[in-house]
Scaffold this motif. Structure first.
Motif, PDB file in Angstrom:
ATOM      1  N   GLU A 172       7.829  23.807  45.391  1.00  0.00           N
ATOM      2  CA  GLU A 172       9.043  23.757  44.578  1.00  0.00           C
ATOM      3  C   GLU A 172       9.642  25.157  44.422  1.00  0.00           C
ATOM      4  O   GLU A 172      10.860  25.330  44.470  1.00  0.00           O
ATOM      5  N   GLU A 173       8.802  26.179  44.237  1.00  0.00           N
ATOM      6  CA  GLU A 173       9.307  27.553  44.159  1.00  0.00           C
ATOM      7  C   GLU A 173       9.946  27.960  45.482  1.00  0.00           C
ATOM      8  O   GLU A 173      11.001  28.594  45.508  1.00  0.00           O
ATOM      9  N   VAL A 174       9.291  27.597  46.586  1.00  0.00           N
ATOM     10  CA  VAL A 174       9.842  27.904  47.908  1.00  0.00           C
ATOM     11  C   VAL A 174      11.177  27.197  48.095  1.00  0.00           C
ATOM     12  O   VAL A 174      12.149  27.782  48.596  1.00  0.00           O
ATOM     13  N   CYS A 175      11.236  25.940  47.685  1.00  0.00           N
ATOM     14  CA  CYS A 175      12.473  25.160  47.786  1.00  0.00           C
ATOM     15  C   CYS A 175      13.582  25.790  46.943  1.00  0.00           C
ATOM     16  O   CYS A 175      14.742  25.879  47.379  1.00  0.00           O
ATOM     17  N   TYR A 176      13.232  26.266  45.759  1.00  0.00           N
ATOM     18  CA  TYR A 176      14.192  26.920  44.874  1.00  0.00           C
ATOM     19  C   TYR A 176      14.826  28.141  45.554  1.00  0.00           C
ATOM     20  O   TYR A 176      16.040  28.324  45.521  1.00  0.00           O
ATOM     21  N   VAL A 177      14.007  28.967  46.200  1.00  0.00           N
ATOM     22  CA  VAL A 177      14.539  30.155  46.879  1.00  0.00           C
ATOM     23  C   VAL A 177      15.371  29.741  48.092  1.00  0.00           C
ATOM     24  O   VAL A 177      16.458  30.285  48.336  1.00  0.00           O
ATOM     25  N   ALA A 178      14.880  28.765  48.854  1.00  0.00           N
ATOM     26  CA  ALA A 178      15.586  28.331  50.064  1.00  0.00           C
ATOM     27  C   ALA A 178      16.941  27.711  49.736  1.00  0.00           C
ATOM     28  O   ALA A 178      17.947  28.009  50.384  1.00  0.00           O
ATOM     29  N   ASP A 190      22.027  36.614  51.152  1.00  0.00           N
ATOM     30  CA  ASP A 190      21.041  37.627  50.758  1.00  0.00           C
ATOM     31  C   ASP A 190      21.040  37.840  49.254  1.00  0.00           C
ATOM     32  O   ASP A 190      19.981  37.985  48.632  1.00  0.00           O
ATOM     33  N   ALA A 191      22.229  37.866  48.658  1.00  0.00           N
ATOM     34  CA  ALA A 191      22.325  38.069  47.216  1.00  0.00           C
ATOM     35  C   ALA A 191      21.687  36.905  46.457  1.00  0.00           C
ATOM     36  O   ALA A 191      20.966  37.111  45.466  1.00  0.00           O
ATOM     37  N   PHE A 192      21.930  35.680  46.904  1.00  0.00           N
ATOM     38  CA  PHE A 192      21.312  34.521  46.257  1.00  0.00           C
ATOM     39  C   PHE A 192      19.795  34.562  46.395  1.00  0.00           C
ATOM     40  O   PHE A 192      19.066  34.192  45.462  1.00  0.00           O
ATOM     41  N   GLU A 193      19.320  34.994  47.557  1.00  0.00           N
ATOM     42  CA  GLU A 193      17.866  35.078  47.725  1.00  0.00           C
ATOM     43  C   GLU A 193      17.278  36.117  46.774  1.00  0.00           C
ATOM     44  O   GLU A 193      16.239  35.884  46.148  1.00  0.00           O
ATOM     45  N   ARG A 194      17.932  37.284  46.661  1.00  0.00           N
ATOM     46  CA  ARG A 194      17.440  38.306  45.740  1.00  0.00           C
ATOM     47  C   ARG A 194      17.442  37.796  44.304  1.00  0.00           C
ATOM     48  O   ARG A 194      16.503  38.069  43.530  1.00  0.00           O
ATOM     49  N   LEU A 195      18.494  37.067  43.949  1.00  0.00           N
ATOM     50  CA  LEU A 195      18.565  36.491  42.607  1.00  0.00           C
ATOM     51  C   LEU A 195      17.380  35.563  42.354  1.00  0.00           C
ATOM     52  O   LEU A 195      16.684  35.684  41.338  1.00  0.00           O
ATOM     53  N   LEU A 218      20.526  32.760  34.923  1.00  0.00           N
ATOM     54  CA  LEU A 218      21.011  32.990  36.280  1.00  0.00           C
ATOM     55  C   LEU A 218      22.164  33.990  36.333  1.00  0.00           C
ATOM     56  O   LEU A 218      22.145  34.930  37.141  1.00  0.00           O
ATOM     57  N   PHE A 219      23.166  33.810  35.479  1.00  0.00           N
ATOM     58  CA  PHE A 219      24.307  34.730  35.513  1.00  0.00           C
ATOM     59  C   PHE A 219      23.900  36.130  35.051  1.00  0.00           C
ATOM     60  O   PHE A 219      24.374  37.136  35.589  1.00  0.00           O
ATOM     61  N   GLY A 220      23.020  36.191  34.048  1.00  0.00           N
ATOM     62  CA  GLY A 220      22.556  37.499  33.589  1.00  0.00           C
ATOM     63  C   GLY A 220      21.745  38.205  34.647  1.00  0.00           C
ATOM     64  O   GLY A 220      21.935  39.401  34.912  1.00  0.00           O
ATOM     65  N   GLN A 221      20.828  37.475  35.279  1.00  0.00           N
ATOM     66  CA  GLN A 221      19.986  38.070  36.309  1.00  0.00           C
ATOM     67  C   GLN A 221      20.803  38.443  37.543  1.00  0.00           C
ATOM     68  O   GLN A 221      20.440  39.348  38.289  1.00  0.00           O
ATOM     69  N   ALA A 222      21.924  37.764  37.749  1.00  0.00           N
ATOM     70  CA  ALA A 222      22.823  38.086  38.861  1.00  0.00           C
ATOM     71  C   ALA A 222      23.645  39.336  38.585  1.00  0.00           C
ATOM     72  O   ALA A 222      24.395  39.796  39.461  1.00  0.00           O
ATOM     73  N   PHE A 250      11.235  37.908  28.748  1.00  0.00           N
ATOM     74  CA  PHE A 250      10.532  37.788  30.026  1.00  0.00           C
ATOM     75  C   PHE A 250      10.469  39.115  30.799  1.00  0.00           C
ATOM     76  O   PHE A 250       9.930  39.146  31.906  1.00  0.00           O
ATOM     77  N   GLY A 251      10.989  40.191  30.218  1.00  0.00           N
ATOM     78  CA  GLY A 251      10.933  41.482  30.884  1.00  0.00           C
ATOM     79  C   GLY A 251      11.699  41.513  32.199  1.00  0.00           C
ATOM     80  O   GLY A 251      11.189  42.000  33.222  1.00  0.00           O
ATOM     81  N   LEU A 252      12.930  41.003  32.200  1.00  0.00           N
ATOM     82  CA  LEU A 252      13.713  40.866  33.424  1.00  0.00           C
ATOM     83  C   LEU A 252      14.572  42.100  33.702  1.00  0.00           C
ATOM     84  O   LEU A 252      14.995  42.795  32.781  1.00  0.00           O
ATOM     85  N   THR A 253      14.823  42.329  34.975  1.00  0.00           N
ATOM     86  CA  THR A 253      15.750  43.372  35.409  1.00  0.00           C
ATOM     87  C   THR A 253      16.765  42.730  36.341  1.00  0.00           C
ATOM     88  O   THR A 253      16.389  42.211  37.402  1.00  0.00           O
ATOM     89  N   PRO A 254      18.044  42.725  35.994  1.00  0.00           N
ATOM     90  CA  PRO A 254      19.040  42.045  36.838  1.00  0.00           C
ATOM     91  C   PRO A 254      19.225  42.747  38.170  1.00  0.00           C
ATOM     92  O   PRO A 254      18.942  43.946  38.315  1.00  0.00           O
ATOM     93  N   ILE A 255      19.708  41.998  39.157  1.00  0.00           N
ATOM     94  CA  ILE A 255      20.004  42.589  40.460  1.00  0.00           C
ATOM     95  C   ILE A 255      21.334  43.341  40.364  1.00  0.00           C
ATOM     96  O   ILE A 255      22.083  43.193  39.402  1.00  0.00           O
ATOM     97  N   ASN A 256      21.625  44.129  41.372  1.00  0.00           N
ATOM     98  CA  ASN A 256      22.863  44.909  41.407  1.00  0.00           C
ATOM     99  C   ASN A 256      24.060  43.959  41.556  1.00  0.00           C
ATOM    100  O   ASN A 256      24.130  43.201  42.527  1.00  0.00           O
TER     101      ASN A 256
END
Length: 427
Positions: A172-178, A190-195, A218-222, A250-256
């Motif tokens: 399911e995690e793999v499916c989520y990234v794919a 590429d940006a969606f994969e990094r997210l 999702l929007f924050g992490q993006a 959760f100690g998150l760092t958003p992508i660029n």
């Protein structure tokens, strides 16, 4: 060029009746050996007849015989197993570490071969062999296209297997990234994969009962939620506050945020709408992989991804900019892209992983049933006479373009091989 010499040797593009060592002994090539792509001699386990005696060992190939010493092979015991040194120019004898001389064969082919090769790879991919493809044997071309399609699917499956190891066996995690990557439709893939890789699915599943919190994740992490922006947009302000809480928890760092591309995109394909769609899948309980495996038809697979956005995203393509209300579902062509780039590879990867041939066959059948992609690569090959009538074939020509044409690997392409083999065997 040693690569060309290796190619001529590997494919026996020489006149076997004219092979002799530099000292005049008759050479018979029984087995050219296996090409070695790592360190050591160029071909392993060859069988070579020299004056009636059969020698089993390795073969080393150089442009000039003097390259043997220049590469320090005379000091390396790994090359003591070489039974034949194949060169284009025999400018010096060569020896093993114990001083024993190694038989040297001068291998020559058509004088036009090198020129034809250089001409082939010097042109742009759209020009190099375009004038020949129309005359290529249709059966051989169809077979090569089929092989390329499987090759591309296998490459995608290997990436999924790498992710499976990273996510400790969670399909399911793999499916989520794919699926996330496929929603980027190439330009933002590429940006969606990094997210997706920066935000584990399990974090969001703890808050999946709240669509607003999933969107905030999702929007924050993006990197698309910045405190203080769009002050008049209540929904944006709410998501920004939610993400500040979740980021700390959760100690998150958003992508660029500069990862996202908008140039030449229709508003319906802006990443905001696609992120909102991903949030819907997660909010509904992300069990996409299970549903994909259980789907018994193409229509059942399509139905999985027919999720309609509601509320804010029916009247917005971006934060802070209202637009006329429009359809907020993935169109048929968009769903096709998800099926091609996420679902088929997932089915194939799982089939390979579990030894389930029915799943690998299902992946191939799915690609055969889908319409071909519409892009510049497909159009170019179609104009060259390559029939592209399904997604399986469009994936094949993309593989041909990206892995062979763009890399100028004409020696490894069956079309290039046929053209060059014909040239190499000319007297």
């Amino acid at each position: 060029m040693e690569k060309l010499m290796q190619y001529v040797w590997q494919h026996r593009l020489f006149d076997p009746s004219r092979l002799t060592t530099v000292d005049g002994r008759k050479v018979r090539v029984i087995d050219v050996g296996r090409l070695n792509t790592d360190s050591g001699p160029d071909f392993f386990n060859a069988k070579i007849g020299i004056d009636g005696y059969v020698w089993a060992g390795n073969v080393e190939i150089h442009r000039r015989a003097s390259d043997w010493r220049r590469h320090n092979h005379h000091l390396d015991p790994a090359y003591d197993s070489v039974v034949l040194h194949v060169v284009e120019v025999a400018d010096t004898p060569v020896y093993r570490t114990d001083g024993e001389e190694i038989p040297t064969l001068v291998l020559s082919c058509s004088p036009t071969f090198r020129a034809d090769y250089e001409s082939l790879v010097a042109h742009s991919p759209s020009q190099s062999c375009a004038r020949y493809i129309g005359d290529f044997d249709p059966v051989l071309l169809a077979d090569w296209i089929s092989s390329l399609a499987v090759e591309r699917l296998q490459a995608k499956a290997q990436r999924l297997h790498d992710w499976l190891e990273l996510y400790r066996g969670s399909w399911e995690e793999v499916c989520y990234v794919a699926v996330s990557r496929s929603l980027g439709f190439g330009i933002n893939g590429d940006a969606f994969e990094r997210l997706a890789r920066s935000l584990p699915l399990r974090f969001m599943q703890k808050h999946a009962d709240s669509l607003a919190q999933v969107e905030a994740f999702l929007f924050g992490q993006a990197g698309l939620l910045v405190e203080g922006e769009h002050a008049g947009d209540d929904y944006y302000t709410r998501l920004t506050g939610e993400y500040a809480f979740l980021r700390n928890k959760f100690g998150l760092t958003p992508i660029n945020p500069d990862s996202w591309k908008f140039f030449r995109l229709r508003p319906a394909n802006f990443p905001h709408r696609r992120i909102a769609m991903l949030a819907q899948y997660i909010h509904r309980g992300f069990n996409l992989f299970s549903r994909i495996c259980e789907a018994d038809s193409d229509e059942a697979l399509r139905a999985i991804f027919k999720v309609e956005l509601s509320g804010y995203w029916t009247t917005h393509y971006l934060f802070g900019h209202a637009s006329p209300e429009s359809s907020a579902v993935l169109g048929e062509s968009a769903i096709d892209i998800v099926l091609i780039n996420a679902v088929a590879p997932l089915l194939y990867a799982c089939g390979v992983s579990t030894g389930n041939e029915a799943m690998t066959d299902r992946a191939l059948a799915l690609l055969e049933s889908l319409r071909p992609e519409k892009n510049s690569i497909v159009r170019r090959f179609a104009s060259m006479g390559v029939g592209v009538n399904s997604a399986l074939e469009s994936q094949a020509v993309i593989q041909l373009n990206n892995e062979y044409c763009q890399a100028h690997k004409c020696l490894y392409c069956r079309i290039g091989h046929k053209l060059l083999a014909r040239s190499a065997m000319k007297p």
